[in-house]
Design a protein around this motif. Structure first.
Motif, PDB file in Angstrom:
ATOM      1  N   ARG A  30      -9.756 -15.653 -16.702  1.00  0.00           N
ATOM      2  CA  ARG A  30      -9.113 -14.811 -15.689  1.00  0.00           C
ATOM      3  C   ARG A  30      -9.767 -15.090 -14.346  1.00  0.00           C
ATOM      4  NH1 ARG A  30      -5.357 -11.277 -15.954  1.00  0.00           N
ATOM      5  NH2 ARG A  30      -6.022 -10.421 -13.972  1.00  0.00           N
TER       6      ARG A  30
ATOM      7  N   LYS B 194       4.603  -5.838  -2.497  1.00  0.00           N
ATOM      8  CA  LYS B 194       3.274  -5.275  -2.242  1.00  0.00           C
ATOM      9  C   LYS B 194       2.752  -4.563  -3.480  1.00  0.00           C
ATOM     10  CE  LYS B 194       3.811  -4.566   2.676  1.00  0.00           C
ATOM     11  NZ  LYS B 194       4.488  -3.704   3.618  1.00  0.00           N
ATOM     12  N   TRP B 195       3.654  -3.775  -4.069  1.00  0.00           N
ATOM     13  CA  TRP B 195       3.240  -3.019  -5.261  1.00  0.00           C
ATOM     14  C   TRP B 195       2.696  -3.973  -6.323  1.00  0.00           C
ATOM     15  CZ3 TRP B 195       2.326   1.946  -6.011  1.00  0.00           C
ATOM     16  CH2 TRP B 195       2.093   2.360  -7.319  1.00  0.00           C
ATOM     17  N   PHE B 198      -0.729  -5.591  -5.375  1.00  0.00           N
ATOM     18  CA  PHE B 198      -1.893  -4.715  -5.578  1.00  0.00           C
ATOM     19  C   PHE B 198      -2.151  -4.460  -7.065  1.00  0.00           C
ATOM     20  CE2 PHE B 198      -0.646  -3.092  -1.187  1.00  0.00           C
ATOM     21  CZ  PHE B 198      -1.537  -3.936  -0.556  1.00  0.00           C
ATOM     22  N   ASP B 200      -1.761  -6.605  -9.406  1.00  0.00           N
ATOM     23  CA  ASP B 200      -2.474  -7.773  -9.884  1.00  0.00           C
ATOM     24  C   ASP B 200      -3.906  -7.785  -9.338  1.00  0.00           C
ATOM     25  OD1 ASP B 200      -2.376 -10.239 -11.324  1.00  0.00           O
ATOM     26  OD2 ASP B 200      -2.597 -11.223  -9.375  1.00  0.00           O
ATOM     27  N   ARG B 243      -5.810   2.756  -8.398  1.00  0.00           N
ATOM     28  CA  ARG B 243      -5.234   2.445  -7.101  1.00  0.00           C
ATOM     29  C   ARG B 243      -5.527   3.555  -6.093  1.00  0.00           C
ATOM     30  NH1 ARG B 243       0.198  -0.522  -5.850  1.00  0.00           N
ATOM     31  NH2 ARG B 243      -0.085  -1.401  -7.902  1.00  0.00           N
TER      32      ARG B 243
ATOM     33  N   MET C   1       1.534  -0.349   1.078  1.00  0.00           N
ATOM     34  CA  MET C   1       1.051   0.161  -0.207  1.00  0.00           C
ATOM     35  C   MET C   1       2.015  -0.118  -1.335  1.00  0.00           C
ATOM     36  SD  MET C   1      -0.438   3.916   0.003  1.00  0.00           S
ATOM     37  CE  MET C   1      -1.568   4.441   1.232  1.00  0.00           C
ATOM     38  N   GLY C   2       3.217  -0.472  -1.002  1.00  0.00           N
ATOM     39  CA  GLY C   2       4.223  -0.645  -2.041  1.00  0.00           C
ATOM     40  C   GLY C   2       5.124   0.576  -2.158  1.00  0.00           C
ATOM     41  N   ILE C   3       4.985   1.519  -1.229  1.00  0.00           N
ATOM     42  CA  ILE C   3       5.889   2.668  -1.186  1.00  0.00           C
ATOM     43  C   ILE C   3       7.046   2.276  -0.256  1.00  0.00           C
ATOM     44  CG2 ILE C   3       6.117   5.096  -0.501  1.00  0.00           C
ATOM     45  CD1 ILE C   3       4.182   4.875  -2.731  1.00  0.00           C
ATOM     46  N   HIS C  40       6.661   4.940  -8.034  1.00  0.00           N
ATOM     47  CA  HIS C  40       5.288   4.495  -7.828  1.00  0.00           C
ATOM     48  C   HIS C  40       4.385   5.679  -7.553  1.00  0.00           C
ATOM     49  CE1 HIS C  40       6.655   0.549  -8.194  1.00  0.00           C
ATOM     50  NE2 HIS C  40       7.026   0.313  -6.950  1.00  0.00           N
ATOM     51  N   PHE C  41       3.115   5.521  -7.900  1.00  0.00           N
ATOM     52  CA  PHE C  41       2.150   6.599  -7.718  1.00  0.00           C
ATOM     53  C   PHE C  41       2.561   7.862  -8.465  1.00  0.00           C
ATOM     54  CE2 PHE C  41       0.049   4.453  -4.061  1.00  0.00           C
ATOM     55  CZ  PHE C  41      -1.246   4.605  -4.531  1.00  0.00           C
TER      56      PHE C  41
END
Ligand code: SF4
Ligand code: SF4
Ligand code: SF4
Ligand code: SF4
Lengths: 356, 315, 49
Positions: A30, B194-195, B198, B200, B243, C1-3, C40-41
């Motif tokens: 990894r 992005k999700w 992060f 990974d 996270r 953040m992916g939101i 998410h979250f």
């Protein structure tokens, strides 16, 4: 001990066969390091590693593990009952574990499997796992397993020990579990006496290559309170940042913390690894913390491994010498040096010291 | 580097002999290659243990928090900026410190060098331009610039910003460095991208908190992840909890982080959590023209109100 | 953040701006409804061993 030949040509096919009755785990690369992961069908473990970054302890004792669950939903037949979490305890084999890490399972069993208390989660997972180890022909400079009751060719805790001899593996089958795995893989070609001699020769070479030795023989006779009050702890602890690296990477650290989590009408009870390096580890409900200072926590880690454990179990130190904490502590706190300090410590003017 | 070491020992000895300070904070040689250990020197004789080379990547400002002694501290560019931040945040008083500036040539990336070696590394030595790595049956020579820690490779503040004396002449500081290419690449991803990125990135995190604990900014007596009344974050390995720890910690470092790289260096599983703090560093620079720890006088953007705040929701 | 953009919004509303508060609350509700449930979250139950 029974020795069989495994031709390398039959390695992958044997694993594939064994995969019918065992879930297979092994080291996988990894990024910059190796970790134990479940192998997909046909995938062979990467055996070119020195050791995995994290030990294999998490395979039997996961960092976060569900213990119980419940639901308050009246629509569910088993509502309002605390149930043990369902787990997969079907047979699995861990391939390529190092002898020190396998020995660590024997060591932590002294905590999880005692005459008084048996930890059902650990025991069931341990029972389900067959350990197929890989002997260490080239130990690292930070390995001191031979000082810690283990060794690069030790079979303690292992069901099978693989010794690489070029075109094939010489496999020492140490237990009935190992026998069953070899059967499942179809490896049954018995080896002759020369194989045992070859293993012994390689073992001697590997043991001679270990250049890190730690003296532990005086730890037992040392006085606990004298060690506890020794002047070196401030200096030992100064650089420590109290992270959990040493304890989380260690195959022999066994402490956990229990947490309840509620999600809507259901909930779980979990246990997570904990670390004596964290202030929270000893924080009382009252707000008092008996180990509120860094130096107390650092001292605890070493006193536990190298004194309390030694006295309680009379079975050496709570360490198998894998060297992970030495290699990965971000500020180079080295258990070998601390062990020397503790082992060789004498009160100044020892002979005429008056104990009051 | 040998010249640095000699000078460092001489200064430490002098400060301790003259009782100018009670303690000197520096590095001593570690027990494994590419590892120096922070140490507190108390007597002039012990000054002989001090060393300086390219393995002094731990941020020594981390050891100053709430100390009461008079301390001599060796400070690289980033350390000195974290010392400034510590003083601004009342974690230490300027009068308690004798700051010995160490103009920095960059620290080397021990994880990367180990990954590039053909076996276990037994010894690493260095000269002005090269890092010479040796192990059983192999020897590799790296150009120092090729194996710098990621943050050092893009550092624009190599010289200490605050000091009482220097161990050597100031070094040249690269001006036109593209500091934020990695951040821009992430910014360009879609929300879903992005999700996943992060996900990974944090896959291997074991929540050992070495990143937090190596950071001079993370000095809260009880970190929000350790708080139990109320408990803000779950303590398991659940990815949402992991996270949450990383995002919140990064926000707590906004406008304070100097990109010293101590966090990334400390991580046992090689996670580049600096992408979080760098994003905030970039925002602070672009929106407020702010770089942390450069001046004892200026107030950080997050503790000052300005009528020309770039966000219009707040006006 | 992916939101997703829109799910998180900031506004500065004085205690005297009741109308603005209503407008903003309605706008936020509409945008978030359009985005659908958050994925998410959110933690329905700890994902652990
Ligand atoms: S000894 Fe090292 S690894 Fe362990 S808590 Fe201290 S700094 Fe972290
Ligand atoms: S204490 Fe260190 S060397 Fe000993 S078993 Fe644990 S990680 Fe390995
Ligand atoms: S967040 Fe990392 S880079 Fe920033 S100051 Fe802290 S340790 Fe240094
Ligand atoms: S140091 Fe690495 S593994 Fe530890 S909490 Fe930070 S990112 Fe996670």
């Amino acid at each position: 001990m029974k020795v069989i030949y495994i031709e390398k040509a039959q390695w992958a096919s044997g694993l594939e066969k064994a995969g019918d009755s065992f879930r297979l785990w092994g080291p996988v690369r990894r990024g910059q390091f190796y970790a134990f992961e479940e192998l997909a069908g046909g995938q062979v473990p990467a055996l070119d590693f020195r050791n995995t970054r994290l030990s294999a302890k998490g395979l039997v004792y996961p960092q976060s593990e569900k213990m119980f669950e419940y639901t308050l939903d009246p629509g569910q037949p088993d509502h309002d009952l605390l149930k043990e979490a369902q787990k997969d305890y079907s047979p699995r084999a861990v391939l390529g574990i190092r002898p020190c890490d396998a020995d660590a399972f024997e060591l932590v069993a002294r905590n999880f499997d005692t005459p008084e208390y048996q930890d059902p989660y650990w025991l069931r997972a341990r029972e389900a796992v067959t350990l197929v180890g890989l002997a260490c022909a080239a130990p690292c400079s930070t390995c001191f397993c031979t000082s810690a009751g283990s060794g690069p060719f030790s079979t303690k805790g292992l069901d099978i020990l693989l010794v690489d001899s070029g075109g094939n593996f010489l496999a020492q089958v140490a237990t009935p579990k190992g026998e069953a795995f070899a059967q499942a893989a179809g490896w049954r070609q018995p080896a002759d006496d020369a194989a045992a001699a070859e293993i012994d020769r390689q073992r001697q070479v590997a043991e001679a290559r270990i250049d890190s030795h730690v003296a532990t023989e005086r730890l037992r006779q040392q006085d606990t309170l004298t060690l506890h009050a020794a002047p070196f702890w401030d200096d030992v602890a100064f650089a420590c940042i109290n992270c959990g690296t040493c304890t989380y990477l260690c195959p022999t650290c066994w402490c956990f913390d229990i947490q309840d989590e509620t999600h809507g009408r259901q909930g779980v009870r979990l246990r997570n690894w904990d670390s004596c390096m964290f202030p929270l580890f000893t924080l009382h409900g009252s707000g008092h913390n008996p180990r509120g200072q860094k130096v107390q926590r650092v001292r605890q880690r070493f006193m536990h491994k190298l004194k309390y454990y030694v006295d309680k179990y009379e079975n050496g130190i709570q360490c198998v010498g894998c060297g992970r904490c030495v290699r990965h502590c971000p500020v180079n706190i080295d258990i070998r040096k601390v062990c020397e300090l503790m082992n060789s410590y004498t009160l100044a003017g020892d002979s005429c010291a008056v104990v009051s | 580097m040998r010249a640095y070491t000699e000078k460092i020992r001489e200064i430490a000895r002098r400060l301790l002999e003259a009782c100018t300070v009670e303690r000197v904070l520096g590095f001593r040689r570690g027990s494994v290659p590419m590892m120096n250990a922070p140490c507190f020197v108390k007597t002039p004789a012990e000054a002989a243990n001090l060393v300086w080379d390219s393995n002094c990547g731990i941020n020594l400002a981390n050891y100053l928090t709430s100390r009461s002694e008079k301390i001599g501290i060796f400070a690289k560019g980033c350390d000195s900026r974290n010392i400034v931040t510590h003083i601004i945040e009342n974690k230490i008083r300027r009068e308690q410190l004798v700051i010995i500036g160490v103009p920095c040539h960059g620290m080397i990336d021990r994880h990367r060098i180990a990954a590039m070696a053909d076996g276990e590394i037994r010894e690493v030595v260095e000269d002005e331009n090269n890092i010479i790595v040796q192990g059983d049956g192999f020897k590799k020579v790296h150009n120092r610039h090729d194996v710098l820690q990621a943050n050092c490779a893009v550092c624009t503040h190599r010289n200490p910003v605050i000091y009482d004396e220097l161990v050597a002449d100031l070094v040249e500081e690269p001006g036109d460095v593209d500091r934020y290419r990695d951040v821009r690449e992430i910014e360009a991803l879609s929300a879903e991208g992005k999700w996943d990125f992060f996900d990974d990135l944090l896959h291997d995190c074991i929540r050992c908190y070495a990143c937090r604990n190596a950071c001079p900014l993370c000095y809260c007596p009880t970190c929000f992840v350790d708080e139990s009344r109320p408990q803000w974050v779950g303590k398991s390995q659940d990815p949402v909890d992991v996270r949450t720890f990383h995002f919140l910690r990064a926000y707590h470092c906004a406008g304070r982080c100097t990109d010293c790289g101590a966090c990334e260096r400390a991580c046992p599983v090689g996670i580049n959590m600096r992408v979080f703090t760098k994003k905030l560093e970039k925002d602070c620079l672009e929106k407020f023209g702010w770089e942390a720890g450069l001046s004892l006088e200026a107030r950080p953007p997050l503790d000052a109100y300005r009528p020309d705040d770039p966000d219009d929701f707040i006006r | 953040m992916g939101i997703e953009p829109g799910r998180l919004q900031f506004s500065w509303i004085s205690s005297a701006e009741a109308t603005k508060f209503v407008e903003v609350a309605q706008a936020v509700t509409e945008t978030v409804k359009a985005l659908g449930p958050n994925t998410h979250f959110v933690k329905h139950e700890a994902k652990v061993a």
